[in-house]
Scaffold this motif. Sequence first.
Motif, PDB file in Angstrom:
ATOM      1  N   GLY A  44       0.782  -1.231   0.000  1.00 25.97           N
ATOM      2  CA  GLY A  44       0.000   0.000   0.000  1.00 25.97           C
ATOM      3  C   GLY A  44       0.809   1.274   0.000  1.00 25.97           C
ATOM      4  O   GLY A  44       0.238   2.369   0.015  1.00 25.97           O
ATOM      5  N   GLN A  45       2.134   1.170  -0.039  1.00 22.60           N
ATOM      6  CA  GLN A  45       2.970   2.372  -0.035  1.00 22.60           C
ATOM      7  C   GLN A  45       2.753   3.176  -1.316  1.00 22.60           C
ATOM      8  O   GLN A  45       2.968   2.677  -2.417  1.00 22.60           O
ATOM      9  CB  GLN A  45       4.449   1.990   0.090  1.00 22.60           C
ATOM     10  CG  GLN A  45       4.836   1.417   1.440  1.00 22.60           C
ATOM     11  CD  GLN A  45       6.282   0.942   1.472  1.00 22.60           C
ATOM     12  OE1 GLN A  45       6.903   0.716   0.438  1.00 22.60           O
ATOM     13  NE2 GLN A  45       6.832   0.775   2.662  1.00 22.60           N
ATOM     14  N   GLN A  46       2.332   4.439  -1.140  1.00 23.71           N
ATOM     15  CA  GLN A  46       2.196   5.398  -2.251  1.00 23.71           C
ATOM     16  C   GLN A  46       1.328   4.858  -3.393  1.00 23.71           C
ATOM     17  O   GLN A  46       1.658   5.022  -4.575  1.00 23.71           O
ATOM     18  CB  GLN A  46       3.588   5.794  -2.767  1.00 23.71           C
ATOM     19  CG  GLN A  46       4.442   6.453  -1.710  1.00 23.71           C
ATOM     20  CD  GLN A  46       5.823   6.800  -2.211  1.00 23.71           C
ATOM     21  OE1 GLN A  46       6.354   6.174  -3.128  1.00 23.71           O
ATOM     22  NE2 GLN A  46       6.432   7.828  -1.632  1.00 23.71           N
ATOM     23  N   ILE A  47       0.231   4.224  -3.032  1.00 21.52           N
ATOM     24  CA  ILE A  47      -0.660   3.657  -4.039  1.00 21.52           C
ATOM     25  C   ILE A  47      -2.063   3.627  -3.454  1.00 21.52           C
ATOM     26  O   ILE A  47      -2.248   3.664  -2.236  1.00 21.52           O
ATOM     27  CB  ILE A  47      -0.184   2.229  -4.430  1.00 21.52           C
ATOM     28  CG1 ILE A  47      -0.860   1.737  -5.700  1.00 21.52           C
ATOM     29  CG2 ILE A  47      -0.402   1.255  -3.295  1.00 21.52           C
ATOM     30  CD1 ILE A  47      -0.317   0.407  -6.195  1.00 21.52           C
ATOM     31  N   SER A  48      -3.068   3.583  -4.311  1.00 25.49           N
ATOM     32  CA  SER A  48      -4.447   3.552  -3.840  1.00 25.49           C
ATOM     33  C   SER A  48      -4.774   2.210  -3.193  1.00 25.49           C
ATOM     34  O   SER A  48      -4.075   1.207  -3.407  1.00 25.49           O
ATOM     35  CB  SER A  48      -5.405   3.795  -5.009  1.00 25.49           C
ATOM     36  OG  SER A  48      -5.370   2.689  -5.907  1.00 25.49           O
ATOM     37  N   GLY A  75      -5.383  -0.314  -5.907  1.00 25.28           N
ATOM     38  CA  GLY A  75      -4.140  -0.759  -6.516  1.00 25.28           C
ATOM     39  C   GLY A  75      -3.399  -1.742  -5.633  1.00 25.28           C
ATOM     40  O   GLY A  75      -2.852  -2.743  -6.114  1.00 25.28           O
ATOM     41  N   ALA A  76      -3.381  -1.469  -4.331  1.00 22.81           N
ATOM     42  CA  ALA A  76      -2.695  -2.359  -3.396  1.00 22.81           C
ATOM     43  C   ALA A  76      -3.363  -3.725  -3.342  1.00 22.81           C
ATOM     44  O   ALA A  76      -2.683  -4.765  -3.287  1.00 22.81           O
ATOM     45  CB  ALA A  76      -2.662  -1.729  -2.009  1.00 22.81           C
ATOM     46  N   THR A 119      -5.107  -5.132  -5.708  1.00 24.39           N
ATOM     47  CA  THR A 119      -4.808  -5.821  -6.965  1.00 24.39           C
ATOM     48  C   THR A 119      -3.460  -6.525  -6.871  1.00 24.39           C
ATOM     49  O   THR A 119      -3.314  -7.699  -7.259  1.00 24.39           O
ATOM     50  CB  THR A 119      -4.811  -4.827  -8.135  1.00 24.39           C
ATOM     51  OG1 THR A 119      -6.120  -4.289  -8.290  1.00 24.39           O
ATOM     52  CG2 THR A 119      -4.394  -5.525  -9.432  1.00 24.39           C
ATOM     53  N   LEU A 120      -2.448  -5.824  -6.357  1.00 27.55           N
ATOM     54  CA  LEU A 120      -1.126  -6.428  -6.191  1.00 27.55           C
ATOM     55  C   LEU A 120      -1.173  -7.588  -5.201  1.00 27.55           C
ATOM     56  O   LEU A 120      -0.535  -8.625  -5.418  1.00 27.55           O
ATOM     57  CB  LEU A 120      -0.123  -5.384  -5.715  1.00 27.55           C
ATOM     58  CG  LEU A 120       0.260  -4.290  -6.710  1.00 27.55           C
ATOM     59  CD1 LEU A 120       1.174  -3.263  -6.040  1.00 27.55           C
ATOM     60  CD2 LEU A 120       0.935  -4.879  -7.933  1.00 27.55           C
ATOM     61  N   MET A 153       5.057  -3.950  -9.636  1.00 26.36           N
ATOM     62  CA  MET A 153       5.373  -2.902  -8.670  1.00 26.36           C
ATOM     63  C   MET A 153       6.826  -2.485  -8.866  1.00 26.36           C
ATOM     64  O   MET A 153       7.602  -3.205  -9.495  1.00 26.36           O
ATOM     65  CB  MET A 153       5.165  -3.418  -7.244  1.00 26.36           C
ATOM     66  CG  MET A 153       6.185  -4.446  -6.795  1.00 26.36           C
ATOM     67  SD  MET A 153       5.827  -5.155  -5.176  1.00 26.36           S
ATOM     68  CE  MET A 153       4.631  -6.407  -5.667  1.00 26.36           C
ATOM     69  N   ARG A 168      10.057  -1.581  -4.040  1.00 26.32           N
ATOM     70  CA  ARG A 168       8.978  -2.065  -3.170  1.00 26.32           C
ATOM     71  C   ARG A 168       8.998  -3.587  -3.085  1.00 26.32           C
ATOM     72  O   ARG A 168       8.775  -4.160  -2.017  1.00 26.32           O
ATOM     73  CB  ARG A 168       7.613  -1.582  -3.664  1.00 26.32           C
ATOM     74  CG  ARG A 168       6.495  -1.812  -2.652  1.00 26.32           C
ATOM     75  CD  ARG A 168       5.207  -1.160  -3.110  1.00 26.32           C
ATOM     76  NE  ARG A 168       5.440   0.244  -3.433  1.00 26.32           N
ATOM     77  CZ  ARG A 168       4.657   0.949  -4.248  1.00 26.32           C
ATOM     78  NH1 ARG A 168       3.624   0.386  -4.841  1.00 26.32           N
ATOM     79  NH2 ARG A 168       4.933   2.222  -4.490  1.00 26.32           N
TER      80      ARG A 168
END
Length: 282
Positions: A125-129, A132-133, A135-136, A178, A182
């Motif tokens: 979740g670092q610097q991402i919505s 988006g987190a 999904t990863l 990513m 990260r």
Amino acid sequence: MHYQPPLHWPALLGFLAARAIAGVEKVEAGAYVRSFVLGDQQGVVRVCQARGHRLKVTVQGVPTQALAGVLARVRRVFDLDADLPRIEQQLRTDALMARLIDTRPGLRVPRGWDAFEQSMRTVLGQQISVAGAITLAGRLVAGYGQALAAPLQVASGLTHVFPVAQAIVDTDLSGLGMPRSRASTLSTLARALLHDPQLLRPERDLEAWVQRLCRLRGIGPWSAHYLALRQMGAADALPLGDVALVKALRLLEGPEAQLAQRAQAWSPWRAYAAQHLWASLS
């Protein structure tokens, strides 16, 4: 499972739904469902509201003697042991928090299912919505998570359990989509937790805990405070650099509002204040 009211179930369920990792967890028909591993046993737990101040917890796949551990985990994840009347009484001395509590009385601070999973979620979740987190995280599960036993798949509609640290510690995860830095942090944190399973153990000294975590490459104050809030259960943890928190505060109090300054009024319950701010954006 009994809890002390109030409990804002819709907000709690909405938080979990927005962060549900495909294959591992889901929210459906007013219930939260997830897979887990306890020892060498896979299981599935389902949590929904029941009559009175109770939650109904259904567990599949683990022996009876393991139920106490699963139920303790559920209490922790759902923050059921928080003294909400006391917390809300103190936060209400701040006008903004009083308004937010009136909107969502009984808002809890959900915690991670286990230390490794929550640490991976935090780094992703670092610097991402949030979307988006998640999904990863879904790609991480699909690539490195163990398949859920067939009977549990059929019963729950889930497919995997979250990966274990050993599965990713020496793996190049940058192919998941990513930045390489990260991906490296994921491996670094997995290795640190394998070396010291008590790395994220609760401590009274929040700042010392944060400083210790920040010694790990790729972990800064935001990640450390977020882990303190979600994993350690630190009631006064607050990731000041969180973009969503700043956005929420300025939408509520104007573009000049400063989070660090305003947060002084919310101590020692800044984690609950943060949860109210995040919830205000939904």
